[in-house]
Design an enzyme around this catalytic site. Structure first.
Site, PDB file in Angstrom:
ATOM      1  CG  ASP A  73      -2.229  -0.610   1.047  1.00 31.51           C
ATOM      2  OD1 ASP A  73      -2.764  -0.521  -0.079  1.00 31.51           O
ATOM      3  OD2 ASP A  73      -2.753  -1.209   1.998  1.00 31.51           O
TER       4      ASP A  73
ATOM      5  CD  GLU B 122     -11.854  -2.667   2.660  1.00 31.35           C
ATOM      6  OE1 GLU B 122     -10.798  -2.259   2.133  1.00 31.35           O
ATOM      7  OE2 GLU B 122     -11.995  -2.779   3.897  1.00 31.35           O
TER       8      GLU B 122
HETATM    9  O1  KIV Z   1      -4.617  -2.619   4.066  1.00 32.46           O
HETATM   10  C1  KIV Z   1      -5.177  -3.694   3.776  1.00 32.46           C
HETATM   11  O2  KIV Z   1      -4.936  -4.747   4.365  1.00 32.46           O
HETATM   12  C2  KIV Z   1      -6.145  -3.668   2.690  1.00 32.46           C
HETATM   13  C3  KIV Z   1      -7.078  -4.824   2.580  1.00 32.46           C
HETATM   14  C4  KIV Z   1      -8.088  -4.784   3.648  1.00 32.46           C
HETATM   15  C5  KIV Z   1      -7.682  -4.905   1.236  1.00 32.46           C
HETATM   16  O3  KIV Z   1      -6.191  -2.730   1.956  1.00 32.46           O
END
Ligand code: KIV
Length: 264
Positions: free
Chosen positions: A84, A181
């Site tokens: 991310d 999501e």
């Molecule tokens: O940060 C995360 O683990 C996510 C998932 C919930 C898709 O974005």
């Protein structure tokens, strides 16, 4: 396991073969999950809540993401690593490029960012620089304060149409994967059908091309109440590896998620 590539995931979509995604934040669990057949390890900014004990993902930094991505890359046995871009680390094009560089240098194979069609230029720029991107739509936890809580998205016609358009626009901009999501099953099915790139779901029903869960949730060790879409795979397993193997098998056979773990 032979290293999983984006091409492999696209081929799976074309062949109608589902794949499994799971969060991992450290080397040991990355080893266990990738050995159990998980094709994509998500170094999610959920680590802010799961590992750091925060009450949202907002405090997570690029440095945190790079640290955990590096650890995951060391234990990984061939899965594709998606990490991310944390809150406010892609607010400008320059920030997006810099943050992605740090995370890709730490060992990620692609980055994930949250938002709709306003991210088209960012995705295009990253793509042009050789950074594969997953666009996260629906419930986007970095915007929890705007959304007013962790709620299902796309429930009315207007919001559903907007999400369909966002998905199309972001794919055109160069997104290699979409992630939905907390989206009603039928809307997620429609977006999956209309997309040429793989669509991963969490709380989005069983029609998406892949599923993701937070590992601590599916191992049943998350304190307090978990979301409706979470299933505890440890309940019937005798080992963590066994629980993850069962998750992979259930995703591939579309047994998970069932209606009890989806939003109709
Ligand atoms: O940060 C995360 O683990 C996510 C998932 C919930 C898709 O974005």
């Amino acid at each position: 396991m032979k290293a999983v590539t984006l091409h492999d995931l696209s081929a799976k979509k074309r062949a109608g073969e589902k794949f499994a995604v799971l969060t991992a934040y450290d080397s040991t669990f990355a080893h266990v999950a990738s050995s159990a057949g998980v094709e994509v390890l998500l170094v999610g900014d959920s680590l802010g809540m799961v590992l750091q004990g925060e009450n949202s993902t907002l405090p997570v930094t690029v440095e945190d993401m790079a640290y955990h991505t590096r650890a995951v890359a060391k234990g990984n046995q061939g899965a594709l690593i998606m990490s991310d871009l944390p809150f406010m680390s892609y607010a400008t094009l320059e920030q997006a490029l810099e943050s992605s560089a740090a995370i890709m240098r730490a060992g990620a194979h692609m980055v994930k960012l949250e938002g709709g069609m306003w991210l088209a230029d960012t995705i295009k720029a990253l793509s042009q620089q050789g950074v594969p991107v997953c666009a996260h739509l629906g419930l986007t936890p970095q915007s929890v304060n705007k959304l007013g809580g962790y709620k299902v998205q796309g429930r009315d016609n207007h919001a559903a149409t907007q999400m369909l358009e966002d998905a199309k626009r972001l794919e055109e901009a160069g997104a290699d994967i979409l992630l939905l999501e907390c989206v009603p099953t039928l809307l997620a099915a429609e977006i999956t059908k209309n997309s040429n790139v793989p669509v991963i779901g969490i709380g989005a029903g069983h029609h998406t091309d892949a599923q993701v869960l937070v590992m601590h949730d599916m191992l049943g060790i998350t304190p307090g109440r978990t979301a409706k879409f979470v299933k505890n795979f440890m309940a019937e397993a005798t080992s963590i590896q066994g629980a993850i193997e069962k998750y992979v098998a259930d995703v591939k056979s579309a047994t998970f998620p069932d209606a009890d773990h989806s939003f109709e």
